[in-house]
Design a protein around this motif. Structure first.
Motif, PDB file in Angstrom:
ATOM      1  N   SER A  55     113.516 115.259  33.346  1.00  0.00           N
ATOM      2  CA  SER A  55     112.343 116.069  32.984  1.00  0.00           C
ATOM      3  C   SER A  55     112.036 117.147  34.016  1.00  0.00           C
ATOM      4  O   SER A  55     111.294 118.092  33.728  1.00  0.00           O
ATOM      5  N   ASN A  56     112.609 117.029  35.251  1.00  0.00           N
ATOM      6  CA  ASN A  56     112.386 118.080  36.257  1.00  0.00           C
ATOM      7  C   ASN A  56     113.419 119.197  36.170  1.00  0.00           C
ATOM      8  O   ASN A  56     113.475 120.062  37.046  1.00  0.00           O
ATOM      9  N   LYS A  57     114.218 119.185  35.126  1.00  0.00           N
ATOM     10  CA  LYS A  57     115.246 120.215  34.942  1.00  0.00           C
ATOM     11  C   LYS A  57     114.613 121.609  34.917  1.00  0.00           C
ATOM     12  O   LYS A  57     113.606 121.839  34.252  1.00  0.00           O
ATOM     13  N   LYS A  58     115.210 122.524  35.691  1.00  0.00           N
ATOM     14  CA  LYS A  58     114.725 123.898  35.739  1.00  0.00           C
ATOM     15  C   LYS A  58     115.873 124.879  35.521  1.00  0.00           C
ATOM     16  O   LYS A  58     117.003 124.616  35.911  1.00  0.00           O
ATOM     17  N   ARG A  59     115.544 125.968  34.908  1.00  0.00           N
ATOM     18  CA  ARG A  59     116.531 127.042  34.765  1.00  0.00           C
ATOM     19  C   ARG A  59     116.549 127.840  36.060  1.00  0.00           C
ATOM     20  O   ARG A  59     115.522 128.341  36.508  1.00  0.00           O
ATOM     21  N   ILE A  60     117.721 127.938  36.686  1.00  0.00           N
ATOM     22  CA  ILE A  60     117.819 128.626  37.973  1.00  0.00           C
ATOM     23  C   ILE A  60     118.567 129.954  37.871  1.00  0.00           C
ATOM     24  O   ILE A  60     118.525 130.756  38.797  1.00  0.00           O
ATOM     25  N   LYS A  61     119.232 130.167  36.747  1.00  0.00           N
ATOM     26  CA  LYS A  61     119.903 131.450  36.524  1.00  0.00           C
ATOM     27  C   LYS A  61     119.842 131.798  35.051  1.00  0.00           C
ATOM     28  O   LYS A  61     119.931 130.923  34.192  1.00  0.00           O
ATOM     29  N   LYS A  62     119.683 133.089  34.788  1.00  0.00           N
ATOM     30  CA  LYS A  62     119.680 133.537  33.394  1.00  0.00           C
ATOM     31  C   LYS A  62     120.067 135.003  33.340  1.00  0.00           C
ATOM     32  O   LYS A  62     119.546 135.825  34.092  1.00  0.00           O
ATOM     33  N   ASN A  63     121.023 135.305  32.493  1.00  0.00           N
ATOM     34  CA  ASN A  63     121.304 136.692  32.146  1.00  0.00           C
ATOM     35  C   ASN A  63     121.660 136.748  30.677  1.00  0.00           C
ATOM     36  O   ASN A  63     121.472 135.764  29.936  1.00  0.00           O
ATOM     37  N   LYS A  64     122.197 137.823  30.237  1.00  0.00           N
ATOM     38  CA  LYS A  64     122.437 138.026  28.815  1.00  0.00           C
ATOM     39  C   LYS A  64     123.362 136.972  28.217  1.00  0.00           C
ATOM     40  O   LYS A  64     123.150 136.511  27.091  1.00  0.00           O
ATOM     41  N   PHE A  69     121.128 125.501  34.589  1.00  0.00           N
ATOM     42  CA  PHE A  69     120.006 124.591  34.736  1.00  0.00           C
ATOM     43  C   PHE A  69     120.327 123.549  35.815  1.00  0.00           C
ATOM     44  O   PHE A  69     121.471 123.135  35.965  1.00  0.00           O
ATOM     45  N   LYS A  70     119.280 123.127  36.531  1.00  0.00           N
ATOM     46  CA  LYS A  70     119.454 122.160  37.618  1.00  0.00           C
ATOM     47  C   LYS A  70     118.446 121.022  37.464  1.00  0.00           C
ATOM     48  O   LYS A  70     117.245 121.240  37.296  1.00  0.00           O
ATOM     49  N   SER A  71     118.967 119.775  37.512  1.00  0.00           N
ATOM     50  CA  SER A  71     118.123 118.582  37.595  1.00  0.00           C
ATOM     51  C   SER A  71     118.278 117.969  38.980  1.00  0.00           C
ATOM     52  O   SER A  71     119.316 118.146  39.627  1.00  0.00           O
ATOM     53  N   ILE A  72     117.271 117.247  39.431  1.00  0.00           N
ATOM     54  CA  ILE A  72     117.316 116.621  40.751  1.00  0.00           C
ATOM     55  C   ILE A  72     116.962 115.143  40.628  1.00  0.00           C
ATOM     56  O   ILE A  72     115.885 114.794  40.116  1.00  0.00           O
ATOM     57  N   VAL A  73     117.862 114.276  41.101  1.00  0.00           N
ATOM     58  CA  VAL A  73     117.566 112.849  41.201  1.00  0.00           C
ATOM     59  C   VAL A  73     116.809 112.639  42.509  1.00  0.00           C
ATOM     60  O   VAL A  73     117.357 112.835  43.590  1.00  0.00           O
ATOM     61  N   GLU A  74     115.552 112.263  42.413  1.00  0.00           N
ATOM     62  CA  GLU A  74     114.668 112.227  43.567  1.00  0.00           C
ATOM     63  C   GLU A  74     114.511 110.828  44.165  1.00  0.00           C
ATOM     64  O   GLU A  74     113.723 110.632  45.094  1.00  0.00           O
ATOM     65  N   THR A 116     123.722 121.156  35.979  1.00  0.00           N
ATOM     66  CA  THR A 116     124.183 120.423  37.159  1.00  0.00           C
ATOM     67  C   THR A 116     123.054 119.536  37.694  1.00  0.00           C
ATOM     68  O   THR A 116     121.886 119.705  37.335  1.00  0.00           O
ATOM     69  N   THR A 117     123.440 118.614  38.570  1.00  0.00           N
ATOM     70  CA  THR A 117     122.480 117.655  39.118  1.00  0.00           C
ATOM     71  C   THR A 117     122.671 117.505  40.614  1.00  0.00           C
ATOM     72  O   THR A 117     123.804 117.349  41.088  1.00  0.00           O
ATOM     73  N   ASP A 118     121.583 117.552  41.362  1.00  0.00           N
ATOM     74  CA  ASP A 118     121.604 117.273  42.805  1.00  0.00           C
ATOM     75  C   ASP A 118     120.973 115.918  43.072  1.00  0.00           C
ATOM     76  O   ASP A 118     120.182 115.401  42.262  1.00  0.00           O
ATOM     77  N   PHE A 119     121.329 115.337  44.238  1.00  0.00           N
ATOM     78  CA  PHE A 119     120.835 114.015  44.620  1.00  0.00           C
ATOM     79  C   PHE A 119     120.097 114.136  45.951  1.00  0.00           C
ATOM     80  O   PHE A 119     120.705 114.399  46.985  1.00  0.00           O
TER      81      PHE A 119
END
Length: 256
Positions: A55-64, A69-74, A116-119
């Motif tokens: 649910s914390n997924k965020k869009r970090i890049k966008k073009n045409k 998108f990036k999610s983080i396991v906290e 993608t997902t970061d830890f």
């Protein structure tokens, strides 16, 4: 009758214990999404565990033509003596889905999306078995990452993964393609006594501190082309059955 009831009661307890040893990927996903620390020992995880849809997924890049998108396991993840029956997903791309290369059954909204997902905390997979794909491409591991004694039965994708603390793959078995291309190891990396049964790809890998492959075996190509060994690379008693490519690699390497 009394003996029969006792037997049925004991059988019920045994059935409950057995059932408890199987956990759905959804249960684990929901716990992570709710910020609960994960700690399992001796269980079988069923279903694809897709950590790119937190649910914390965020869009970090966008073009045409492209979105990322990036999610983080906290929370810390600890799995010991566990079996993952299906895929473990911390990376997916809509182009892979279109080509049918990944086996994901996931719908995407855009033409070209990468998830993608970061830890943020420690990640421990000790003496586990991944029967499906393991996708950690582009993942950042902010704390220690330990996969000691783990078996990867299908492709293990750590391409571009960034290990910011110590990483441990000692005594692992990679049955298929082990992809560590462009991976970055900021601290010590341990690949002691690893069995690479297929292509092992460490091309362009960056080892900032000590790394050891002592006692490991490479059944097929061992590719360290352009790899950087900024401290030392230990290959004592390492078996290269189909040769090793160290072309253009830099740094100190000890091969016996």
């Amino acid at each position: 009758m009394k003996k029969l009831l006792i037997l049925l009661f004991c059988a019920g307890i045994a059935g409950t214990v057995s059932a408890q040893k199987e956990v759905s990927a959804k249960t684990i996903f929901d716990m992570i999404d709710q910020g609960k620390e994960i700690n399992y020992d001796g269980v079988t995880i069923t279903g694809t565990l897709d950590l790119t849809e937190l649910s914390n997924k965020k869009r970090i890049k966008k073009n045409k033509d492209y979105e990322e998108f990036k999610s983080i396991v906290e929370v810390p993840l600890t799995f010991k003596n566990c079996v993952f029956k299906d895929d473990f997903i911390a990376y997916k791309n809509s182009e892979n889905q279109k080509r049918g290369n990944s086996g994901f059954s996931i719908s995407f909204g855009g033409d070209n999306e990468t998830h993608t997902t970061d830890f943020a905390k420690s990640v421990v997979f000790e003496n586990c078995t991944f029967e499906g794909l393991t996708e950690f491409k582009y993942s950042d591991f902010a704390d220690k990452a330990s996969f000691g004694k783990t078996k990867f039965e299908k492709e293990a994708n750590f391409k571009y993964a960034n290990f910011k603390r110590e990483s441990n793959f000692a005594n692992c078995t990679f049955d298929e393609y082990a992809n560590f291309k462009y991976s970055n190891f900021k601290f010590d990396a341990d690949f002691y006594t690893v069995a690479f049964r297929k292509y092992a790809d460490f091309k362009y890998a960056n080892f900032n501190e000590r790394v050891t492959f002592k006692g490991s075996s490479f059944n097929e190509n061992a590719d360290f082309k352009y790899a950087e060994f900024k401290d030392s690379g230990n290959f004592d008693n390492t078996r290269f059955r189909s040769g090793v490519d160290m072309k253009y690699s830099n740094g100190k390497k000890y091969i016996n």
